[in-house]
Motif scaffolding. Sequence first.
Motif, short mmCIF file in Angstrom:
data_model
loop_
_atom_site.label_atom_id
_atom_site.label_comp_id
_atom_site.label_asym_id
_atom_site.label_seq_id
_atom_site.Cartn_x
_atom_site.Cartn_y
_atom_site.Cartn_z
N ARG A 176 0.80 -1.24 0.01
CA ARG A 176 0.00 -0.22 -0.08
C ARG A 176 0.97 1.32 0.16
O ARG A 176 0.80 2.35 0.61
CB ARG A 176 -0.95 0.04 1.25
CG ARG A 176 -2.06 -1.15 1.05
CD ARG A 176 -2.76 -1.29 2.28
NE ARG A 176 -3.75 0.17 2.05
CZ ARG A 176 -4.30 0.44 3.01
NH1 ARG A 176 -4.64 -0.31 4.28
NH2 ARG A 176 -4.97 1.53 3.05
N ASP A 185 3.05 3.01 3.79
CA ASP A 185 1.72 3.21 4.21
C ASP A 185 1.86 3.55 6.04
O ASP A 185 1.84 2.59 6.49
CB ASP A 185 1.04 1.90 4.15
CG ASP A 185 -0.36 2.02 4.63
OD1 ASP A 185 -1.03 3.19 4.56
OD2 ASP A 185 -1.06 0.88 4.99
N ARG A 202 -0.05 5.15 7.68
CA ARG A 202 -1.28 4.92 8.46
C ARG A 202 -1.58 3.53 8.83
O ARG A 202 -1.59 3.07 10.15
CB ARG A 202 -2.52 5.51 7.76
CG ARG A 202 -3.74 5.28 8.54
CD ARG A 202 -5.17 5.76 7.68
NE ARG A 202 -4.91 7.19 7.96
CZ ARG A 202 -5.63 8.19 7.17
NH1 ARG A 202 -6.58 7.64 6.08
NH2 ARG A 202 -5.15 9.33 7.38
N GLY A 203 -1.26 2.58 7.98
CA GLY A 203 -1.45 1.05 8.16
C GLY A 203 -0.31 0.84 9.32
O GLY A 203 -0.87 -0.16 10.09
N GLN A 204 0.84 1.32 9.09
CA GLN A 204 1.57 0.90 10.15
C GLN A 204 1.49 1.25 11.62
O GLN A 204 1.45 0.49 12.56
CB GLN A 204 3.10 1.44 9.72
CG GLN A 204 3.92 0.79 8.66
CD GLN A 204 5.08 1.25 8.13
OE1 GLN A 204 5.47 2.33 8.97
NE2 GLN A 204 5.72 1.00 7.30
N GLU A 257 -1.59 1.83 12.61
CA GLU A 257 -2.96 1.11 13.06
C GLU A 257 -2.21 -0.39 13.39
O GLU A 257 -2.86 -0.99 14.56
CB GLU A 257 -3.73 0.86 11.99
CG GLU A 257 -4.38 1.94 11.73
CD GLU A 257 -5.33 1.95 10.31
OE1 GLU A 257 -5.43 0.96 9.84
OE2 GLU A 257 -6.17 2.98 9.98
#
Length: 97
Positions: free
Chosen positions: A13, A77, A79-81, A83
Amino acid sequence: MFQKTLADTLAARETVRITCGHPACCKSTQLDIQALIDRLGPDHGSMHWDLVGFFVCSDCKADGRDRRPVFFTFVPDYRGQDEARTRRVSKPTFGRR
C-alpha cells in the motif's frame, strides 16, 4: 538480489509519486499502481530504473522544454503501520508485589 515488483508495491500500500526534473516545471503526480500493473504486469519491477523509461512530463512536452529525468518517491503506508502498532497488546515485563 531481491527485485521489488509492482505487485509488492501495491501489497505494501505504498504511494508512488513521480516528479519532473526540469527546474521550470517540477510537476508532481501520484501514480496509479493498479493501472501500471494492468499495463506492465504484476511481476514488472517497481524501482526507478524499471519505470523511468515509461514516463515523460506532458507539461514540458507541451511547452517545448527539453526532456529532463523524472524522479520517483516511494512513501510507505504510515497509517497502516500505525494501526498495526496500536493493535498490539503490550504486557508488563515486571511482576506484581
